[in-house]
Write a protein that holds these residues in place. Structure first.
Motif: not given
Length: 120
Positions: A7-14, A27-32, A37-39
């Motif tokens: 998961v790579h995040v880029h925030a810009s304003g809103m 198997q990867t569902a908990p990671f995502f 949730a945080v993002e």
């Protein structure tokens, strides 16, 4: 060879663009779920999930996309998908999810559409 989930995040304003990579399976569902949730709850009004790096998505992955969409809605945000691989697009169409979860060809199109609609 498959790569691990990312998961790579880029925030810009809103706006927030979240690029998801790897396989979206049980198997990867908990990671995502943990990362999204945080993002999603970080007080952004517009969230674009860029699925261009998703190599495979099964029903558990689809469930995570629906969960993220509901979480964004509860947080007062709008979540859309961009760069959705053809196989995932077919799954969205077959399950009917594509009728309410908006899908755009590119991240730029998704961002422009959200801004034009005032985030809604």
């Amino acid at each position: 060879m498959t790569t691990g989930p990312s998961v790579h995040v880029h925030a810009s304003g809103m706006s927030l663009t979240v690029r998801i990579g790897g396989e979206m399976v049980w198997q990867t569902a908990p990671f995502f779920r943990e990362r999204l949730a945080v993002e999603i709850t970080a007080a952004r009004r517009r969230v674009v999930l860029d699925l261009s790096a998703v190599s495979f998505c099964d029903s558990a992955g689809l469930n995570e996309l629906l969960w993220a969409w509901r979480l964004a809605d509860q947080a007062g945000s709008v979540l859309v998908l961009a760069c959705v691989p053809a196989k995932v697009q077919r799954m969205l169409a077959r399950t009917g999810v594509g009728t309410f979860l908006r899908v755009y060809d590119t991240v730029g199109e998704a961002e422009n559409a959200l801004v034009a609609r005032g985030g809604a």
